[in-house]
Design an enzyme around this catalytic site. Structure first.
Site, PDB file in Angstrom:
ATOM      1  N   PHE A   2       0.848  -1.193   0.000  1.00  0.00           N
ATOM      2  CA  PHE A   2       0.000   0.000   0.000  1.00  0.00           C
ATOM      3  C   PHE A   2       0.885   1.246   0.000  1.00  0.00           C
ATOM      4  O   PHE A   2       1.862   1.316   0.754  1.00  0.00           O
ATOM      5  CB  PHE A   2      -0.934   0.018   1.210  1.00  0.00           C
ATOM      6  N   ASP A  26       1.089  -4.271   8.789  1.00  0.00           N
ATOM      7  CA  ASP A  26      -0.055  -3.400   8.537  1.00  0.00           C
ATOM      8  C   ASP A  26      -1.281  -4.304   8.439  1.00  0.00           C
ATOM      9  O   ASP A  26      -1.394  -5.128   7.530  1.00  0.00           O
ATOM     10  CB  ASP A  26       0.164  -2.621   7.228  1.00  0.00           C
ATOM     11  N   TYR A  64     -11.577   2.288   9.938  1.00  0.00           N
ATOM     12  CA  TYR A  64     -12.751   2.614   9.124  1.00  0.00           C
ATOM     13  C   TYR A  64     -13.135   1.556   8.104  1.00  0.00           C
ATOM     14  O   TYR A  64     -14.102   1.737   7.364  1.00  0.00           O
ATOM     15  CB  TYR A  64     -12.553   3.957   8.414  1.00  0.00           C
ATOM     16  N   LYS A  65     -12.420   0.448   8.059  1.00  0.00           N
ATOM     17  CA  LYS A  65     -12.786  -0.627   7.132  1.00  0.00           C
ATOM     18  C   LYS A  65     -13.688  -1.627   7.857  1.00  0.00           C
ATOM     19  O   LYS A  65     -14.856  -1.370   8.078  1.00  0.00           O
ATOM     20  CB  LYS A  65     -11.529  -1.273   6.547  1.00  0.00           C
ATOM     21  N   ARG A  70     -12.252  -4.621  -7.732  1.00  0.00           N
ATOM     22  CA  ARG A  70     -12.094  -5.175  -6.391  1.00  0.00           C
ATOM     23  C   ARG A  70     -13.436  -5.193  -5.680  1.00  0.00           C
ATOM     24  O   ARG A  70     -14.129  -4.173  -5.599  1.00  0.00           O
ATOM     25  CB  ARG A  70     -11.089  -4.333  -5.592  1.00  0.00           C
TER      26      ARG A  70
END
Length: 407
Positions: A125, A194, A219-220, A366
């Site tokens: 990422f 991560d 927030y996921k 995705r």
């Protein structure tokens, strides 16, 4: 039997089906982007309003003590800890993932004097790689990248830290956390994981694999809301030697002594920096409580079943997209990623039909499977819409091919 009939059977037998009503979702939408932004728990509306009206509106500054605002980062960190296999005193909710990455990369480098290499993989990422670059620009680090299958052999006496994302944001491929952590330790390096695409979605046992550090966002899959505070994990064995570079006042041992000189707080609270964002933490705590109530093991079992059923539905419709996620469900996170040269247009056409997934450049469609609120009927509907979009060619319409702002 049609996919819709099979989905009805699966949903009727699903022990988690009742949790869908605990979330706010648009009528008729199939939300397959919970791996970017989790859905809103219904309890968050009332909970955050209570913080606004009663704790802030009525309690005013007294709420730092009376409502437990001071303790919120550590309290919420302790609630996240069981979701990632950590002790309650090893996790704190604070700052953003990017800021926590910076702090822990710097801390790891300080703990390995004479070593400057931070090893990661190309395609990690971006913020993970950018934070290494930021320290490299200051002469504190040297970035080294190795392909996934060459990471272990890239570990040598110059590597201070191995920095990897457990579940890859684009493909969903999952690293063998235990094996890579052992390899890094054998080479004398530390490891920073991560967990942004793992926490609340797949089982994690940080202490079981003897991980050193970890970060993750709220927030996921934790459903803490857009820009929710992140969290940081530091194994207890490192607490005494932890030096983080952002020595803000909330990480001080006695912040209200107002001393001119910094003295770090003991333990994980040293990872704090500035004043905690109470409204964001309030929303995050509600999401964490809900995901903890459901249980990660049950969520993971359902996410695997959802993704496998979705693939079966595509097969029923004769769709043959290139799957870039691992074919084995136990080797990937809660998502499926497909490669297509017109993935952007396909994604936009699906969104127009109410099937909300996302696109990752240059050619990845995705689809995330957040099992707390998705159903097998959602899978059947999404597969049908995808088949129809591909068969009709509607992804070629001009309005579905404007890439002005892709996030």
């Amino acid at each position: 039997m049609t996919p819709e009939s099979r989905a009805a059977e699966f949903d009727a037998a699903d022990p988690l089906s009742g949790y869908r009503e605990r979330f706010t979702l648009p009528q008729g939408a199939v939300y397959l982007d919970g791996n970017s932004l989790g859905a809103l728990p219904r309890a968050t509306l009332e909970g955050v309003c209570g913080v606004l009206e009663r704790q802030w509106g009525e309690g005013l500054i007294r709420s730092w003590n009376d409502a437990g605002w001071f303790e919120a980062p550590a309290r919420i960190g302790a609630k996240i800890a069981p979701l990632i296999g950590a002790g309650p005193h090893e996790v704190i909710a604070c700052d953003s993932t990017s800021v926590n990455l910076f702090k822990l990369i710097a801390a790891a480098l300080a703990m390995r004097p004479g070593r400057k290499v931070v090893l990661s993989e190309p395609g990690n990422f971006p913020t993970d790689l950018y934070m290494i670059a930021g320290l490299e620009a200051q002469g504190l680090a040297t970035r080294r990248l190795a392909e996934r299958e060459r990471l272990a052999e890239a570990l040598d006496e110059d590597v201070a830290l191995l920095l990897l994302t457990h579940v890859h944001y684009k493909t969903g491929a999952m690293h063998d956390m235990a094996a890579l952590t052992r390899a890094a330790h054998a080479a004398g390096a530390l490891v920073l994981w991560d967990l942004s695409h793992s926490t609340g979605a797949v089982p994690i046992d940080l202490n079981g694999v003897e991980a050193d550090f970890a970060v993750g966002c709220g927030y996921k899959y934790l459903c803490g809301g857009p820009g929710a505070p992140a969290f940081a994990f530091v194994a207890e064995r490192h607490h005494a030697h932890l030096q983080q570079p952002l020595t803000g006042w909330f990480g001080h041992a006695a912040p209200f002594a107002f001393s001119d000189d910094y003295a770090g707080a003991p333990g994980i609270e040293r990872m704090q920096c500035g004043t905690p964002p109470i409204l964001g933490l309030a929303a995050l705590e509600i999401g964490v409580d809900l995901i903890a109530e459901i249980g990660v093991a049950r969520l993971y079992e359902k996410s695997q079943a959802l993704s496998q059923f979705f693939l079966a539905c595509l097969g029923h419709h004769g769709v043959a997209l290139e799957l870039v996620s691992p074919a084995r469900s136990d080797a990937r996170g809660s998502q499926l990623s497909f490669r297509h040269p017109e993935a952007y247009g396909i994604c936009q056409a699906l969104i127009a039909r109410g099937v909300i997934g996302d696109f990752r450049a240059p050619d990845i469609l995705r689809l995330g499977f957040a099992p707390a609120y998705l159903t097998f009927a959602d899978m059947a509907a999404a597969a049908r819409h995808l088949a129809e979009v591909l068969a009709s060619g509607e992804w070629q319409r001009p309005e579905f091919n404007r890439r002005a702002a892709v996030t």
